[in-house]
Design a protein around this motif. Sequence first.
Motif, PDB file in Angstrom:
ATOM      1  N   HIS A   8      -6.429   3.475  -7.008  1.00 62.79           N
ATOM      2  CA  HIS A   8      -7.487   2.171  -7.384  1.00 62.79           C
ATOM      3  C   HIS A   8      -7.752   1.522  -6.259  1.00 62.79           C
ATOM      4  CE1 HIS A   8      -8.367  -1.665  -8.944  1.00 62.79           C
ATOM      5  NE2 HIS A   8      -7.400  -2.069  -8.552  1.00 62.79           N
ATOM      6  N   ARG A   9      -6.741   1.090  -5.361  1.00 64.30           N
ATOM      7  CA  ARG A   9      -6.702   0.355  -4.307  1.00 64.30           C
ATOM      8  C   ARG A   9      -7.266   0.968  -2.879  1.00 64.30           C
ATOM      9  NH1 ARG A   9      -6.287  -5.414  -5.027  1.00 64.30           N
ATOM     10  NH2 ARG A   9      -6.200  -6.236  -3.027  1.00 64.30           N
ATOM     11  N   PHE A  10      -6.687   2.008  -2.703  1.00 65.38           N
ATOM     12  CA  PHE A  10      -7.254   2.680  -1.263  1.00 65.38           C
ATOM     13  C   PHE A  10      -8.017   3.989  -1.714  1.00 65.38           C
ATOM     14  CE2 PHE A  10      -3.139   0.700  -0.998  1.00 65.38           C
ATOM     15  CZ  PHE A  10      -3.277  -0.101   0.201  1.00 65.38           C
ATOM     16  N   GLY A  11      -8.522   4.144  -2.733  1.00 67.40           N
ATOM     17  CA  GLY A  11      -9.255   5.429  -2.898  1.00 67.40           C
ATOM     18  C   GLY A  11      -8.739   6.530  -2.545  1.00 67.40           C
ATOM     19  N   SER A  12      -7.419   6.855  -2.739  1.00 63.36           N
ATOM     20  CA  SER A  12      -6.824   8.227  -2.400  1.00 63.36           C
ATOM     21  C   SER A  12      -6.781   8.423  -0.873  1.00 63.36           C
ATOM     22  CB  SER A  12      -7.164   9.284  -3.313  1.00 63.36           C
ATOM     23  OG  SER A  12      -7.136   9.001  -4.633  1.00 63.36           O
ATOM     24  N   SER A  13      -6.850   7.422  -0.116  1.00 61.01           N
ATOM     25  CA  SER A  13      -6.921   7.786   1.220  1.00 61.01           C
ATOM     26  C   SER A  13      -5.600   7.850   2.063  1.00 61.01           C
ATOM     27  CB  SER A  13      -7.921   6.630   2.061  1.00 61.01           C
ATOM     28  OG  SER A  13      -7.650   6.768   3.257  1.00 61.01           O
ATOM     29  N   PRO A  14      -5.486   8.730   2.819  1.00 56.55           N
ATOM     30  CA  PRO A  14      -4.217   8.772   3.539  1.00 56.55           C
ATOM     31  C   PRO A  14      -3.955   7.460   4.471  1.00 56.55           C
ATOM     32  CG  PRO A  14      -5.126  10.895   3.728  1.00 56.55           C
ATOM     33  CD  PRO A  14      -6.068   9.967   3.357  1.00 56.55           C
ATOM     34  N   ARG A  15      -5.045   6.984   4.740  1.00 59.32           N
ATOM     35  CA  ARG A  15      -4.780   5.699   5.695  1.00 59.32           C
ATOM     36  C   ARG A  15      -3.928   4.624   4.779  1.00 59.32           C
ATOM     37  NH1 ARG A  15     -10.019   7.337   6.889  1.00 59.32           N
ATOM     38  NH2 ARG A  15     -10.866   5.752   5.279  1.00 59.32           N
ATOM     39  N   ALA A  16      -3.803   4.628   3.725  1.00 54.82           N
ATOM     40  CA  ALA A  16      -2.852   3.632   3.002  1.00 54.82           C
ATOM     41  C   ALA A  16      -1.697   3.441   3.424  1.00 54.82           C
ATOM     42  CB  ALA A  16      -2.964   4.005   1.353  1.00 54.82           C
ATOM     43  N   ILE A  17      -0.806   4.691   4.057  1.00 56.19           N
ATOM     44  CA  ILE A  17       0.263   4.526   4.694  1.00 56.19           C
ATOM     45  C   ILE A  17       0.282   3.615   5.971  1.00 56.19           C
ATOM     46  CG2 ILE A  17       2.355   5.843   5.757  1.00 56.19           C
ATOM     47  CD1 ILE A  17       1.708   6.325   2.617  1.00 56.19           C
ATOM     48  N   GLY A  18       1.045   2.875   6.037  1.00 52.45           N
ATOM     49  CA  GLY A  18       0.978   1.795   7.248  1.00 52.45           C
ATOM     50  C   GLY A  18       0.026   0.483   7.074  1.00 52.45           C
ATOM     51  N   SER A  19      -0.618   0.523   5.946  1.00 57.11           N
ATOM     52  CA  SER A  19      -1.488  -0.701   5.754  1.00 57.11           C
ATOM     53  C   SER A  19      -0.821  -1.673   5.281  1.00 57.11           C
ATOM     54  CB  SER A  19      -2.681  -0.276   4.821  1.00 57.11           C
ATOM     55  OG  SER A  19      -1.902   0.159   3.604  1.00 57.11           O
ATOM     56  N   THR A  20      -1.390  -2.983   5.455  1.00 56.21           N
ATOM     57  CA  THR A  20      -0.525  -4.222   4.756  1.00 56.21           C
ATOM     58  C   THR A  20      -1.480  -4.671   3.804  1.00 56.21           C
ATOM     59  OG1 THR A  20       0.097  -4.518   7.365  1.00 56.21           O
ATOM     60  CG2 THR A  20       0.129  -6.553   5.815  1.00 56.21           C
ATOM     61  N   LEU A  21      -0.526  -5.322   2.782  1.00 53.22           N
ATOM     62  CA  LEU A  21      -0.902  -6.044   1.643  1.00 53.22           C
ATOM     63  C   LEU A  21      -0.124  -7.416   2.086  1.00 53.22           C
ATOM     64  CD1 LEU A  21      -0.272  -3.623  -1.153  1.00 53.22           C
ATOM     65  CD2 LEU A  21      -2.585  -4.317  -0.096  1.00 53.22           C
ATOM     66  N   ILE A  22      -0.818  -8.396   1.258  1.00 55.20           N
ATOM     67  CA  ILE A  22      -0.192  -9.772   1.566  1.00 55.20           C
ATOM     68  C   ILE A  22       0.076 -10.309  -0.087  1.00 55.20           C
ATOM     69  CG2 ILE A  22      -0.570 -12.391   2.107  1.00 55.20           C
ATOM     70  CD1 ILE A  22      -0.578 -10.113   4.445  1.00 55.20           C
ATOM     71  N   SER A  23       1.384 -10.824  -0.205  1.00 55.75           N
ATOM     72  CA  SER A  23       1.984 -11.435  -1.316  1.00 55.75           C
ATOM     73  C   SER A  23       2.481 -12.760  -0.726  1.00 55.75           C
ATOM     74  CB  SER A  23       2.776 -10.481  -2.064  1.00 55.75           C
ATOM     75  OG  SER A  23       3.297 -11.240  -3.265  1.00 55.75           O
ATOM     76  N   ALA A  24       1.888 -13.917  -1.381  1.00 57.28           N
ATOM     77  CA  ALA A  24       2.497 -15.000  -1.117  1.00 57.28           C
ATOM     78  C   ALA A  24       2.660 -15.242   0.229  1.00 57.28           C
ATOM     79  CB  ALA A  24       3.833 -15.535  -1.750  1.00 57.28           C
ATOM     80  N   ARG A  25       1.649 -15.019   1.100  1.00 60.61           N
ATOM     81  CA  ARG A  25       1.697 -15.140   2.585  1.00 60.61           C
ATOM     82  C   ARG A  25       2.557 -14.319   3.275  1.00 60.61           C
ATOM     83  NH1 ARG A  25       0.601 -21.664   3.755  1.00 60.61           N
ATOM     84  NH2 ARG A  25      -1.159 -21.772   2.411  1.00 60.61           N
TER      85      ARG A  25
END
Length: 307
Positions: free
Chosen positions: A239-256
Amino acid sequence: MRIPAGVRRVFRLPSSRERIARELDDEVRFHIEMRAKRLREQGYPEDQAHLEALRRFGDVDDLRDYCVSMEVAHMHRARLRERFESVAHDLRFAMRQFRKSPGFAFVATLTLALGVGATTAIFSVVNGVVLRPLPFAHPDQIVQLWGLDAKGHQLSFADPTFDAVERNTRSFSAMAEYAEGGMSIADDGEVERVQATAVSKGFFDALQVKPLIGRLFVSEEQQLAAPMAVVISHALWVHRFGSSPRAIGSTLISARMPLTVVGVLREGEEFPAGTELWYPREIYEKDASYTAHNWRVIARVKDGVPL
């Protein structure tokens, strides 16, 4: 007296390929015997009369196969026609009853719908909890641990209780505490609420799961105040990364606070059910109170240890 067709149908045995073949064999045998009898009357010896009757009759097996194929096709058409007639009759009867008593028909339909819905819901729960095994290796070894109060009621674990049990028990190959909760995450300005679960060391060992891509937590990420690493579910990855391997190492933000995605679990291996994101419990300080029953506990029983 002529028996009505419907009455005959009630008392007639249902047709089948075997019954049709058996009836055809009886019919063919009768005709051959009658022809052999006429040949004997004409002077043929007993054995020759039967052989001659068979010769004149033709290929019995070919005739049987042809007749059975024709009768089976007719049987299927007749059954289909009877089903349609039965459904049409039931629908006409239902419409007459509805026009006659619309209130009763509505209540009956509503009751039936509620009953079917409740039965389906109950079966879904029983199937998921009792019948269908957990999607993990050797699921019979996975157990849930609870405390008990003075009245025998189940209690979740406090941190000191968990530490004591983990330190002293010899029955489990892995043991972990976990707690579910919601978490808002942002990526490129898009905010989403997800189901997140804090898990301690040993959680993924208890389930014996391996990531689809990436990795699970390492010791450096399972320490007090360590930068938050997260493992995400297969559904969130799609849903969030479209099944892309580039999801590994990516950054999400939660409460800054930045969350680094280090792994993706395989589809169907989400525990607790519905979890979309897991993070190390150890990044937060433990509560020293024995009455802070904030954690559920999962464990895997060692090989050869009975429940």
